[in-house]
Every structure is written in structure tokens, then in C-alpha cells.
Design an enzyme around this catalytic site. Structure first.
Site, mmCIF file in Angstrom:
data_model
loop_
_atom_site.group_PDB
_atom_site.id
_atom_site.type_symbol
_atom_site.label_atom_id
_atom_site.label_comp_id
_atom_site.label_asym_id
_atom_site.label_seq_id
_atom_site.Cartn_x
_atom_site.Cartn_y
_atom_site.Cartn_z
ATOM 1 N N ASP A 35 1.637 -27.537 -24.286
ATOM 2 C CA ASP A 35 0.745 -26.530 -23.719
ATOM 3 C C ASP A 35 1.522 -25.411 -23.044
ATOM 4 O O ASP A 35 2.031 -25.576 -21.936
ATOM 5 C CB ASP A 35 -0.190 -27.222 -22.685
ATOM 6 C CG ASP A 35 -1.061 -26.223 -21.959
ATOM 7 O OD1 ASP A 35 -1.479 -26.520 -20.818
ATOM 8 O OD2 ASP A 35 -1.310 -25.139 -22.531
ATOM 9 N N SER A 199 -2.026 -6.565 -25.325
ATOM 10 C CA SER A 199 -2.240 -6.040 -26.676
ATOM 11 C C SER A 199 -2.839 -4.638 -26.541
ATOM 12 O O SER A 199 -3.741 -4.436 -25.730
ATOM 13 C CB SER A 199 -3.225 -6.939 -27.439
ATOM 14 O OG SER A 199 -3.685 -6.288 -28.621
HETATM 15 O O1 LIG Z 1 -5.604 -24.789 -18.398
HETATM 16 C C1 LIG Z 1 -5.230 -24.036 -19.491
HETATM 17 C C2 LIG Z 1 -3.807 -24.343 -19.882
HETATM 18 N N1 LIG Z 1 -3.824 -24.447 -21.335
HETATM 19 C C3 LIG Z 1 -5.169 -24.881 -21.697
HETATM 20 C C4 LIG Z 1 -5.196 -26.353 -21.925
HETATM 21 N N2 LIG Z 1 -6.256 -27.138 -21.845
HETATM 22 C C5 LIG Z 1 -5.788 -28.349 -22.260
HETATM 23 C C6 LIG Z 1 -6.599 -29.560 -22.401
HETATM 24 C C7 LIG Z 1 -6.194 -30.555 -23.282
HETATM 25 C C8 LIG Z 1 -6.962 -31.705 -23.444
HETATM 26 C C9 LIG Z 1 -8.125 -31.840 -22.716
HETATM 27 C C10 LIG Z 1 -8.981 -33.069 -22.875
HETATM 28 F F1 LIG Z 1 -8.303 -34.028 -23.477
HETATM 29 F F2 LIG Z 1 -10.059 -32.762 -23.584
HETATM 30 F F3 LIG Z 1 -9.369 -33.487 -21.668
HETATM 31 C C11 LIG Z 1 -8.547 -30.854 -21.836
HETATM 32 C C12 LIG Z 1 -7.769 -29.690 -21.667
HETATM 33 N N3 LIG Z 1 -4.489 -28.273 -22.557
HETATM 34 O O2 LIG Z 1 -4.114 -27.028 -22.301
HETATM 35 C C13 LIG Z 1 -6.092 -24.413 -20.625
#
Ligand SMILES: O[C@H]1CN[C@@H](c2nc(-c3ccc(C(F)(F)F)cc3)no2)C1
Length: 330
Positions: A35, A199
Site C-alpha cells: 500500500d 495532474s
Molecule cells: O487509507 C488509505 C491508504 N491506502 C488505502 C488502503 N486501504 C486499504 C485496505 C485494505 C484492506 C481492507 C480490508 F481488508 F477490507 F479491511 C481495508 C482497507 N489498503 O490501503 C486507503
């Protein structure tokens, strides 16, 4: 100096991309969500209540001869969708592909929200944002990339995410076979801890580019492309039958015909999101209406160039030059 590469697999509808890592001695293999929008490496662990684990692999620090508890340190993180997790911290060996960091801060979860419990294939997150937003207290810890970047041939990594197919993250080098033509470079503002850029404009389908600054972050952990309300409205106005569906929480439109492409500028270049990638997923079993891969960024404070945008390109996250590179995939 070294370089590395690791394959990442697209989950159903490319909702997230999961990548194998190993932690500890002997190595414990987990599959996590890389991420670029956050900066904590956290994993499901043996310190969690059994009811919060549904199929995930867990990290057991007691089963690693190289783990060392970071006494007194804790972490707590909340993601854009409201999901969250928290726990304590160990230093341990982390390997991604052929790259190893001996004393990586591994954040062991003691609690995770239901969304993570229900995401059976995801054993945690590996943040590739800037370490300034790492949540460990009292002393924030470095990301895997920050710990290894000075040992790499170049202080950069690349994301080559694919539509419904395995992609790859490379560390330390730009693979010339991964893209065609020139990479468009744009400066990054890392002051908020994100890979943030602006952008200069966008276009719907084949129409002319509109001058319209869009400031946002390149975020591999967000599934969709979240843009200013005015841009999203202008896009969906071009699709017969498109409408905002409050039940679905976003714009929905007839799955066929294929909607127009969405084009956004990156410095002197352009990135085209093909219309068939904007039809993110059918909202009903009859496959008549599709949920849009482009939705509004209202309430976030900036736009998010998530997987719908990133998987169109070969993207270079260059911490040395503090710039993002967007190349056309080979
Ligand atoms: O916060 C920001 C940073 N990057 C975005 C992000 N969001 C998640 C995430 C992954 C998996 C889940 C779950 F498994 F469904 F719970 C939830 C959120 N991973 O990166 C948003």
C-alpha cells in the site's frame, strides 16, 4: 547494491493486489497488500483473538529466533474505508523476493476490524508511503523500502499492476522491458507522507484535454480512481443512463456499451484509463448495470489515483528524485 522483484496477484475484480513476503527465522510466509498510501507493515498475529482470524496466515514472533520485541511500542491505524487495526511491535527479518531487511519493524496485530477479518486472503499490509506517517508510538518506524533503499542500485520501486492478472513490484531498478516510449515524470510532494502529485488536466473519451489541476496521491491500496466531484460528473454525463445510485454509494451505468476512456495528464504526457476498465464490476447478478471505477473524492481532501488508474501504466515511485514516473505498459 542490489535490486529485487516480487510478483503480485490481483484479487477478484482487482479489488486489491496481494504479494508474498516472509518474516522471521525460520521464514514465516504471509501474503499482504502493498500500500503506497500508508507506511505501516502490520500482519495478523498469534496475539489476536481467534474469533478475529478467519483463514489468514499469522505471524508468530515466539516462533522466530530473530524476533525482538520493541518494548513499549504500539501502533493503531485507520484506513480510508474506515477499517482499522492495532497492536504491538517486533523487530525481525523481512524478505521480499530476494531482498532482506534484518531489523524491520513488524507490527503484530492484536486487534483488527471486521473488514480485515472478512478479507480471508489478506494477511496484512506493507506500507510503501513515506515513513513520516508510520503510526508506531512512541517512536515511528521505517518502512521496508526506507530501510533498504540505500542498498538498492537506485532508491526507487516500480508497480506494474495488471487487470485480472499477476503483476510485479520491482525494487532498485526500472525494467526497460516493462514499458514502451518515454516515461512521463512529475514531481512528488511528500510533505503529507504520500506520493502526491498534481495532474494538469483531463479528457473524456476523444474530446480535447480540459485544463483542470487535480491534486492526488498514487495509492496502490485503493481500488478505484477517486476524483473531484466536478470531474466525475463531467465524465458520467457522457454515458447514457449513468446515475448516482445512493444504494450502491456511487455512479452506476449500463455495463454495455463500453463507456468512454478517461484520460488524465501527467506533466507533459497523458495516461488513458480504457473505458472497459471504468466498468469496475457488475452491481447485479443479471450483469445489467456496472459500478463505476471512477468515483468522487468528496470528503477526502485530495484525489486518489488508485488501482483503476495505476493498472493502466508502469509506475515508478522514485524517492531519490522525489518524482513519479508513468510509462505506457509494454
Ligand atoms: O487509507 C488509505 C491508504 N491506502 C488505502 C488502503 N486501504 C486499504 C485496505 C485494505 C484492506 C481492507 C480490508 F481488508 F477490507 F479491511 C481495508 C482497507 N489498503 O490501503 C486507503
Amino acid at each position: 547494491r542490489q535490486t529485487g522483484t516480487v510478483e503480485t496477484d490481483a484479487e477478484k475484480h482487482d479489488v486489491e493486489y496481494l504479494t508474498p513476503i516472509s518474516i522471521g527465522t525460520p521464514p514465516q510466509n504471509l501474503i499482504v497488500d502493498f500500500d503506497t498510501g500508508s507506511s505501516d507493515l502490520w500482519v495478523f498475529s498469534t496475539e489476536m483473538a481467534a474469533k478475529d482470524i478467519k483463514g489468514q496466515a499469522v505471524y508468530d514472533p515466539n516462533n522466530s529466533s530473530t524476533s525482538e520485541k520493541l518494548q513499549g511500542s504500539t501502533w493503531q491505524i485507520t484506513y480510508g474505508d474506515g477499517s482499522s487495526s492495532s497492536g504491538d511491535v517486533y523487530l525481525d527479518t523481512v524478505t521480499i523476493g530476494n531482498l532482506t531487511v534484518p531489523n524491520q519493524a513488524v507490527e503484530a496485530a492484536t486487534k483488527v476490524s471486521d473488514e480485515f477479518t472478512d478479507d480471508a486472503n489478506n494477511d496484512g499490509l506493507l506500507g510503501l508511503g513515506f515513513s513520516s506517517i508510520n503510526t508506531v508510538q512512541p517512536t515511528p518506524q521505517n518502512t521496508f523500502f526506507d530501510n533498504i533503499k540505500n542498498n538498492l542500485d537506485a532508491p526507487l520501486f516500480t508497480a506494474d499492476l495488471k487487470h485480472g492478472a499477476p503483476g510485479s513490484y520491482n525494487f532498485g531498478y526500472i525494467d526497460p522491458a516493462a514499458y514502451v516510449g518515454n516515461i512521463s515524470w512529475t514531481p512528488v510532494d511528500s510533505s503529507q507522507g504520500f506520493w502526491s502529485f498534481t495532474s494538469p488536466g483531463y479528457a473524456v473519451g476523444t474530446e480535447a484535454m480540459r485544463n483542470h489541476s487535480i491534486s492526488g496521491i498514487a495509492d496502490t491500496g485503493t481500488t478505484l480512481l477517486l476524483l473531484p466531484k466536478s470531474v466525475v460528473k463531467a465524465y458520467y454525463e457522457e454515458i447514457q443512463g449513468a446515475q448516482y445510485d445512493s444504494n450502491q454509494g456511487g455512479y452506476v451505468f449500463p455495463c454495455s456499451p463500453t463507456p468512454p476512456d478517461f484520460v488524465f495528464g501527467v506533466s507533459d504526457g497523458i495516461v488513458t484509463v480504457p473505458g472497459d476498465m471504468v466498468s469496475y464490476a457488475p452491481v447485479d447478478s443479471a450483469n445489467q448495470d456496472c459500478f463505476g471505477g471512477i468515483q468522487s473524492d468528496t470528503g477526502i481532501g485530495f484525489s486518489i489515483f488508485g488501482d483503476v488508474a495505476l493498472k493502466t501504466s508502469f509506475v515508478v515511485f522514485d524517492a531519490g528524485g522525489l518524482q513519479l514516473g508513468w510509462g505506457a505498459k509494454n
